[in-house]
Write a protein that holds these residues in place. Sequence first.
Motif, mmCIF file in Angstrom:
data_model
loop_
_atom_site.group_PDB
_atom_site.id
_atom_site.type_symbol
_atom_site.label_atom_id
_atom_site.label_comp_id
_atom_site.label_asym_id
_atom_site.label_seq_id
_atom_site.Cartn_x
_atom_site.Cartn_y
_atom_site.Cartn_z
ATOM 1 N N ARG A 60 0.836 -1.210 0.000
ATOM 2 C CA ARG A 60 0.000 0.000 0.000
ATOM 3 C C ARG A 60 0.866 1.254 0.000
ATOM 4 O O ARG A 60 0.596 2.215 -0.709
ATOM 5 C CB ARG A 60 -0.937 0.003 1.205
ATOM 6 N N ALA A 61 1.936 1.217 0.785
ATOM 7 C CA ALA A 61 2.855 2.355 0.815
ATOM 8 C C ALA A 61 3.519 2.532 -0.546
ATOM 9 O O ALA A 61 3.687 3.659 -1.028
ATOM 10 C CB ALA A 61 3.900 2.160 1.905
ATOM 11 N N GLY A 62 3.878 1.425 -1.163
ATOM 12 C CA GLY A 62 4.475 1.486 -2.496
ATOM 13 C C GLY A 62 3.515 2.069 -3.518
ATOM 14 O O GLY A 62 3.916 2.859 -4.381
ATOM 15 N N LEU A 63 2.257 1.703 -3.424
ATOM 16 C CA LEU A 63 1.260 2.258 -4.345
ATOM 17 C C LEU A 63 1.082 3.767 -4.122
ATOM 18 O O LEU A 63 0.954 4.534 -5.081
ATOM 19 C CB LEU A 63 -0.084 1.544 -4.174
ATOM 20 N N ARG A 64 1.087 4.186 -2.871
ATOM 21 C CA ARG A 64 0.966 5.620 -2.580
ATOM 22 C C ARG A 64 2.156 6.388 -3.156
ATOM 23 O O ARG A 64 1.995 7.459 -3.733
ATOM 24 C CB ARG A 64 0.868 5.850 -1.077
ATOM 25 N N LEU A 65 3.359 5.825 -2.970
ATOM 26 C CA LEU A 65 4.543 6.465 -3.537
ATOM 27 C C LEU A 65 4.466 6.521 -5.059
ATOM 28 O O LEU A 65 4.844 7.518 -5.674
ATOM 29 C CB LEU A 65 5.813 5.719 -3.108
ATOM 30 N N TYR A 66 3.984 5.467 -5.654
ATOM 31 C CA TYR A 66 3.837 5.418 -7.114
ATOM 32 C C TYR A 66 2.880 6.511 -7.598
ATOM 33 O O TYR A 66 3.181 7.241 -8.546
ATOM 34 C CB TYR A 66 3.325 4.030 -7.522
ATOM 35 N N HIS A 67 1.728 6.668 -6.914
ATOM 36 C CA HIS A 67 0.766 7.695 -7.307
ATOM 37 C C HIS A 67 1.329 9.099 -7.058
ATOM 38 O O HIS A 67 1.123 10.014 -7.861
ATOM 39 C CB HIS A 67 -0.557 7.513 -6.559
ATOM 40 N N LEU A 68 2.043 9.272 -5.959
ATOM 41 C CA LEU A 68 2.663 10.559 -5.656
ATOM 42 C C LEU A 68 3.700 10.904 -6.719
ATOM 43 O O LEU A 68 3.778 12.053 -7.182
ATOM 44 C CB LEU A 68 3.299 10.517 -4.265
ATOM 45 N N TYR A 69 4.495 9.928 -7.117
ATOM 46 C CA TYR A 69 5.503 10.134 -8.153
ATOM 47 C C TYR A 69 4.854 10.619 -9.447
ATOM 48 O O TYR A 69 5.334 11.556 -10.078
ATOM 49 C CB TYR A 69 6.284 8.832 -8.372
ATOM 50 N N HIS A 70 3.733 9.999 -9.829
ATOM 51 C CA HIS A 70 3.062 10.397 -11.068
ATOM 52 C C HIS A 70 2.437 11.784 -10.961
ATOM 53 O O HIS A 70 2.439 12.544 -11.931
ATOM 54 C CB HIS A 70 2.014 9.355 -11.473
ATOM 55 N N LYS A 71 1.938 12.144 -9.782
ATOM 56 C CA LYS A 71 1.395 13.499 -9.595
ATOM 57 C C LYS A 71 2.498 14.531 -9.718
ATOM 58 O O LYS A 71 2.338 15.577 -10.364
ATOM 59 C CB LYS A 71 0.711 13.611 -8.238
ATOM 60 N N LEU A 72 3.646 14.236 -9.086
ATOM 61 C CA LEU A 72 4.761 15.163 -9.170
ATOM 62 C C LEU A 72 5.290 15.275 -10.598
ATOM 63 O O LEU A 72 5.676 16.347 -11.053
ATOM 64 C CB LEU A 72 5.886 14.729 -8.221
ATOM 65 N N ARG A 73 5.293 14.184 -11.278
ATOM 66 C CA ARG A 73 5.783 14.175 -12.669
ATOM 67 C C ARG A 73 4.880 14.989 -13.577
ATOM 68 O O ARG A 73 5.338 15.627 -14.509
ATOM 69 C CB ARG A 73 5.887 12.723 -13.145
ATOM 70 N N GLN A 74 3.558 14.939 -13.338
ATOM 71 C CA GLN A 74 2.604 15.697 -14.152
ATOM 72 C C GLN A 74 2.723 17.187 -13.872
ATOM 73 O O GLN A 74 2.416 18.001 -14.737
ATOM 74 C CB GLN A 74 1.172 15.237 -13.892
ATOM 75 N N MET A 75 3.150 17.555 -12.661
ATOM 76 C CA MET A 75 3.256 18.961 -12.306
ATOM 77 C C MET A 75 4.420 19.628 -13.016
ATOM 78 O O MET A 75 4.435 20.847 -13.166
ATOM 79 C CB MET A 75 3.410 19.111 -10.793
ATOM 80 N N ARG A 76 5.390 18.903 -13.446
ATOM 81 C CA ARG A 76 6.570 19.460 -14.107
ATOM 82 C C ARG A 76 6.231 20.132 -15.359
ATOM 83 O O ARG A 76 5.609 20.292 -16.152
ATOM 84 C CB ARG A 76 7.571 18.360 -14.418
#
Length: 83
Positions: free
Chosen positions: A67-83
């Motif tokens: 679950r923590a890994g999935l949260r990190l994965y979703h956070l990574y994609h949100k940060l990547r989209q913000m760039r």
Amino acid sequence: MILSNNWEKEYQSELIQCARQLRKSEEYLQDLKGQLRILEAENDFLSEKNTEYERKLSLLTNNPLSRAGLRLYHLYHKLRQMR
């Protein structure tokens, strides 16, 4: 005599038409029955496949580390989209 003979021929021709229509209806129902068997088999296959995917998903979502890994994965994609 002639009227009854004509009536009998008409009645006979109508019975023949009804028999033909009944035969066509029977063939159509047999075709539908075959299609139904195919769809039921496909539905069973897809149901088993869905159950397998649910099992795999539960392995991911029921584990705290996953679950923590999935949260990190979703956070990574949100940060990547913000760039």
